[in-house]
Design an enzyme around this catalytic site. Structure first.
Site, short mmCIF file in Angstrom:
data_model
loop_
_atom_site.label_atom_id
_atom_site.label_comp_id
_atom_site.label_asym_id
_atom_site.label_seq_id
_atom_site.Cartn_x
_atom_site.Cartn_y
_atom_site.Cartn_z
N ALA A 57 23.32 42.02 35.23
CA ALA A 57 24.14 43.16 35.62
C ALA A 57 24.39 43.03 37.11
CB ALA A 57 23.42 44.45 35.27
N ASP A 147 24.98 39.22 26.80
CA ASP A 147 25.92 39.85 27.73
C ASP A 147 25.51 41.31 27.88
OD1 ASP A 147 27.51 37.60 27.94
OD2 ASP A 147 29.34 38.60 27.29
N VAL A 148 25.88 41.92 29.00
CA VAL A 148 25.52 43.33 29.22
C VAL A 148 26.59 44.29 28.70
CG1 VAL A 148 26.51 43.63 31.55
CG2 VAL A 148 24.44 44.89 30.89
N ASP A 149 27.81 43.79 28.51
CA ASP A 149 28.91 44.70 28.09
C ASP A 149 28.90 44.88 26.58
OD1 ASP A 149 29.62 42.02 27.80
OD2 ASP A 149 31.74 42.36 28.25
N THR A 181 38.55 27.65 20.42
CA THR A 181 38.93 27.40 21.81
C THR A 181 37.88 26.58 22.55
OG1 THR A 181 38.01 29.57 22.36
CG2 THR A 181 40.37 29.47 21.98
N GLU A 237 30.39 29.35 28.07
CA GLU A 237 30.54 29.36 26.60
C GLU A 237 30.98 28.00 26.07
OE1 GLU A 237 31.63 32.95 24.17
OE2 GLU A 237 33.59 31.95 24.30
C1 2GW Z 1 32.87 39.15 34.53
C2 2GW Z 1 34.26 39.02 34.43
C3 2GW Z 1 35.11 39.61 35.35
C4 2GW Z 1 34.53 40.34 36.36
C5 2GW Z 1 33.15 40.48 36.45
C6 2GW Z 1 32.30 39.87 35.54
C7 2GW Z 1 30.86 40.05 35.62
C8 2GW Z 1 30.03 39.52 34.64
C9 2GW Z 1 30.27 40.83 36.65
O1 2GW Z 1 30.91 41.34 37.60
N1 2GW Z 1 28.91 41.06 36.65
C10 2GW Z 1 28.12 40.54 35.66
O2 2GW Z 1 26.91 40.79 35.66
N2 2GW Z 1 28.66 39.74 34.69
C11 2GW Z 1 27.76 39.17 33.67
O3 2GW Z 1 28.35 38.06 33.02
C12 2GW Z 1 27.47 40.22 32.59
O4 2GW Z 1 26.17 40.04 32.07
C13 2GW Z 1 28.51 39.88 31.55
O5 2GW Z 1 28.20 40.38 30.27
C14 2GW Z 1 28.51 38.36 31.63
C15 2GW Z 1 29.79 37.67 31.11
O6 2GW Z 1 30.94 38.33 31.61
P1 2GW Z 1 31.87 39.20 30.61
O7 2GW Z 1 30.96 39.93 29.67
O8 2GW Z 1 32.79 40.04 31.39
O9 2GW Z 1 32.70 38.11 29.91
P2 2GW Z 1 33.11 38.03 28.32
O10 2GW Z 1 32.68 39.25 27.58
O11 2GW Z 1 34.52 37.63 28.20
O12 2GW Z 1 32.15 36.85 27.94
C16 2GW Z 1 32.30 35.65 27.24
O13 2GW Z 1 32.77 34.58 28.09
C17 2GW Z 1 31.97 34.37 29.26
C18 2GW Z 1 32.54 33.17 30.01
O14 2GW Z 1 33.86 33.42 30.39
C19 2GW Z 1 30.51 34.13 28.90
O15 2GW Z 1 30.35 32.90 28.24
C20 2GW Z 1 30.00 35.24 28.01
O16 2GW Z 1 28.67 35.00 27.60
C21 2GW Z 1 30.88 35.38 26.79
O17 2GW Z 1 30.43 36.46 25.99
MN MN Z 2 30.80 40.11 27.58
#
Ligand code: 2GW
Ligand code: MN
Length: 288
Positions: A57, A147-149, A181, A237
């Site tokens: 986070a 992931d945290v979201d 992808t 990923e």
């Molecule tokens: C991520 C994108 C844009 C802006 C901020 C962030 C961000 C991510 C952040 O500001 N702070 C943070 O703690 N994160 C962490 O990275 C958080 O744990 C988040 O769940 C994780 C991955 O980012 P997320 O969830 O926005 O990207 P998703 O949901 O599109 O995730 C998939 O693709 C990612 C790579 O692009 C990862 O592989 C991820 O595990 C995938 O689920």
């Molecule tokens: Mn995510």
């Protein structure tokens, strides 16, 4: 003992004729209706399984998502087992106080806030592997990295535990392989032309040894790509998908374990255990 459990498990597979319940290398794919939840709770408790749940986070993701993530995990994640949350953040003082059940604890680990979100996401691999080495391997038998979201909305229990665990991506589980992808750039270590499934990096896990090997290998690939001035299509990923292609997971989770409700109702999905959370001003800034 595990062999026995596997067999009773295979017997129960018959109750889900509508979905793929086994991979070609004989790893089970976990769907609702295939397993006896109480049996998994009991046997893992008896064996002394304990779980580290890592979650990042950083920056605005802390305020936006962490509290919901933790509160919902307290209601649904591995309730039969000891759990240690490992919260990685750039702002330890802002981690919310969440009431934890008995035999559940939380550790905070400070990480830098990389300016590019791609780096925030990719550098998780290094931080997880370091934490396993210094702490997790002395306390926990298994590790899950999420992931945290996301929010837990149903049982996410020991049926998900295994030596090496991957998750089928909700967007791709029922699509043909040519739509996956993967990274197709031969210059990247994550490059692959074909594969088995498209796995979602939002959930992976296994024994601490397996997760250490996975995170180390992915981090190596990411570092080598950086040296070569390339970045894989879907960052960590893509590297995760390459790893699981070369090292087959021993257990595969159905998309019940990370569902996107925006997909709508699907007959195969009888329960959403853990779902995407979308916040309007947060999740759509991945363009830069
Ligand atoms: C991520 C994108 C844009 C802006 C901020 C962030 C961000 C991510 C952040 O500001 N702070 C943070 O703690 N994160 C962490 O990275 C958080 O744990 C988040 O769940 C994780 C991955 O980012 P997320 O969830 O926005 O990207 P998703 O949901 O599109 O995730 C998939 O693709 C990612 C790579 O692009 C990862 O592989 C991820 O595990 C995938 O689920
Ligand atoms: Mn995510």
């Amino acid at each position: 003992f595990f062999q026995q459990r596997q067999n009773s498990f295979t017997g129960e597979n018959k109750s889900r004729g509508d979905v793929q319940t086994c991979t070609w290398w004989r790893a089970p794919v976990i769907w609702e209706g295939m397993f006896d939840a109480a049996l998994y709770d009991q046997t893992h408790a008896k064996e002394g399984s304990s779980v580290a749940l890592t979650v990042f986070a950083v920056g605005r993701y802390l305020d936006a998502y962490l509290e919901t993530f933790l509160t919902s995990a307290e209601c649904h994640f591995m309730l039969a087992l000891p759990v240690t949350y490992y919260v990685f953040t750039d702002a330890p003082e802002k981690v919310p106080q969440v009431a934890l059940g008995p035999r559940r604890s939380l550790k905070v680990i400070r990480v830098p806030k990389h300016s590019r979100w791609q780096d925030v996401s990719m550098m998780r691999m290094k931080a997880i592997s370091d934490a396993i080495e210094s702490d997790i391997r002395h306390r926990c038998t298994h590790v899950f990295c999420l992931d945290v979201d996301q929010e837990f909305t149903g049982r996410f229990g020991p049926e998900a535990l295994g030596e090496s665990v991957a998750l089928l991506h909700a967007y791709y589980y029922n699509l043909p392989k040519w739509l996956f992808t993967y990274d197709h750039n031969p210059g990247s270590r994550a490059h692959m032309d074909t594969g088995d499934f498209y796995y979602h990096a939002a959930v992976f896990g296994g024994s601490w040894r397996s997760v250490k090997a996975l995170t180390e290998s992915c981090y190596q690939g990411i570092t080598e790509d950086k040296r070569n001035g390339v970045e894989a299509r879907w960052h960590d990923e893509s590297h995760l998908n390459k790893y699981f292609w070369l090292h087959k997971p021993s257990r595969v989770l159905s998309p019940e374990y990370c569902w996107d409700r925006q997909i709508g109702d699907r007959k195969a999905i009888r329960v959403a255990r853990h779902v995407f959370v979308f916040l309007p001003n947060i999740s759509h800034i991945k363009l830069t």
